[in-house]
Design an enzyme around this catalytic site. Structure first.
Site, PDB file in Angstrom:
ATOM      1  N   GLU A  12       4.417  -2.419   2.986  1.00  0.00           N
ATOM      2  CA  GLU A  12       5.061  -1.126   2.736  1.00  0.00           C
ATOM      3  C   GLU A  12       4.703  -0.063   3.773  1.00  0.00           C
ATOM      4  OE1 GLU A  12       5.478  -1.484  -2.123  1.00  0.00           O
ATOM      5  OE2 GLU A  12       3.703  -0.521  -1.275  1.00  0.00           O
ATOM      6  N   GLY A  78      10.796  -1.889  -9.837  1.00  0.00           N
ATOM      7  CA  GLY A  78      11.739  -2.607 -10.676  1.00  0.00           C
ATOM      8  C   GLY A  78      12.776  -1.645 -11.229  1.00  0.00           C
ATOM      9  N   MET A 176       3.766   0.755 -10.236  1.00  0.00           N
ATOM     10  CA  MET A 176       2.361   0.762 -10.609  1.00  0.00           C
ATOM     11  C   MET A 176       1.508   1.872  -9.991  1.00  0.00           C
ATOM     12  SD  MET A 176       1.691  -3.383 -10.593  1.00  0.00           S
ATOM     13  CE  MET A 176       0.053  -3.248 -11.311  1.00  0.00           C
ATOM     14  N   ASP A 200      13.609  -5.807  -7.802  1.00  0.00           N
ATOM     15  CA  ASP A 200      13.932  -6.651  -8.950  1.00  0.00           C
ATOM     16  C   ASP A 200      14.441  -5.750 -10.068  1.00  0.00           C
ATOM     17  OD1 ASP A 200      11.507  -6.056 -10.924  1.00  0.00           O
ATOM     18  OD2 ASP A 200      10.659  -6.301  -8.920  1.00  0.00           O
TER      19      ASP A 200
END
Length: 232
Positions: A12, A78, A176, A200
């Site tokens: 990232e 997500g 997270m 996702d």
């Protein structure tokens, strides 16, 4: 202006570090910070590691050691918002913890005692992020949604868990680190925004989809952040 950039994983932050001019490396604790310039702005880029505590520690280091003026959190997430799919983007308007629950003491679910339930992103940074997307190569190919980012120390890969989080928080995406970054930025009075590319859909297929899309999404998110830096 000095901007701190936080990504949880190497993938990232790698491409952003590669773009830095006059790059210098600093180490504090177990963290490595890369300071340099991009588009005429001073940047400090750091890989936080996964999870809320790691993310919050990064913010505090960026504040104490580098005195940054703004913080951008880049990475993957997500999808939870209606209509969002893989490779679409979310720009935070606010962030919250989906795994915090002290309702027994009279607080709302997700609320840190003594604080607001939601940590508000800087509206100017949000606006500039949306503008950057509209001018990027992603416009027309992928969607962007502004909204709430819900964070917890849990990779969401279960449809029932996802539906529970949606019911309680109505987030655009789940991940997270974002809420911890938002929390620490709020305490330190540092304007922030969270930018996430969807790897996702945080459901029963999330693990296999995430593994397949991780590198692509991280690269797309980094390119988006590079465009935003030009506007700040």
């Amino acid at each position: 202006m000095k901007i701190g950039i936080i990504g949880a994983m190497e993938v990232e932050v790698r491409s952003l570090c590669a773009k830095l001019e006059d790059c210098q490396k600093y180490e504090y604790g177990n963290l490595t910070f890369f300071a340099g310039k991009l588009s005429g702005k001073e940047l400090v880029v750091v890989k936080s590691g996964v999870g809320k505590v790691n993310a919050a520690l990064c913010v505090q280091m960026l504040s104490d050691k580098f005195n940054v003026d703004k913080i951008i959190n880049t990475g993957i997430a997500g999808a939870a918002g209606k209509g969002l799919g893989v490779f679409d983007f979310v720009v935070s308007t606010e962030a919250c913890y989906h795994d915090l629950d002290v309702r027994i003491f009279g607080y709302e679910i997700g609320q840190v005692p003594g604080m607001d339930r939601f940590f508000k992103a800087d509206p100017v940074m949000v606006e500039k992020a949306v503008e950057s997307f509209k001018e990027s190569k992603f416009a027309g190919q992928h969607k962007i949604q502004t909204g709430r980012v819900a964070s917890g120390d849990q990779f969401i890969a279960d449809k029932a868990v996802k539906e529970s989080i949606i019911s309680n928080f109505a987030p655009a995406c789940v991940e997270m680190e974002g809420a911890a970054i938002a929390h620490a930025c709020t305490v330190n009075k540092i304007p922030f925004v969270i930018i996430r590319c969807m790897s996702d859909c945080a459901d029963d297929s999330a693990t296999s989809t995430y593994d397949f899309n991780e590198d692509t999404c991280a690269q797309m998110s980094a390119e988006f952040v590079s465009k935003l830096i030009e506007k700040l």
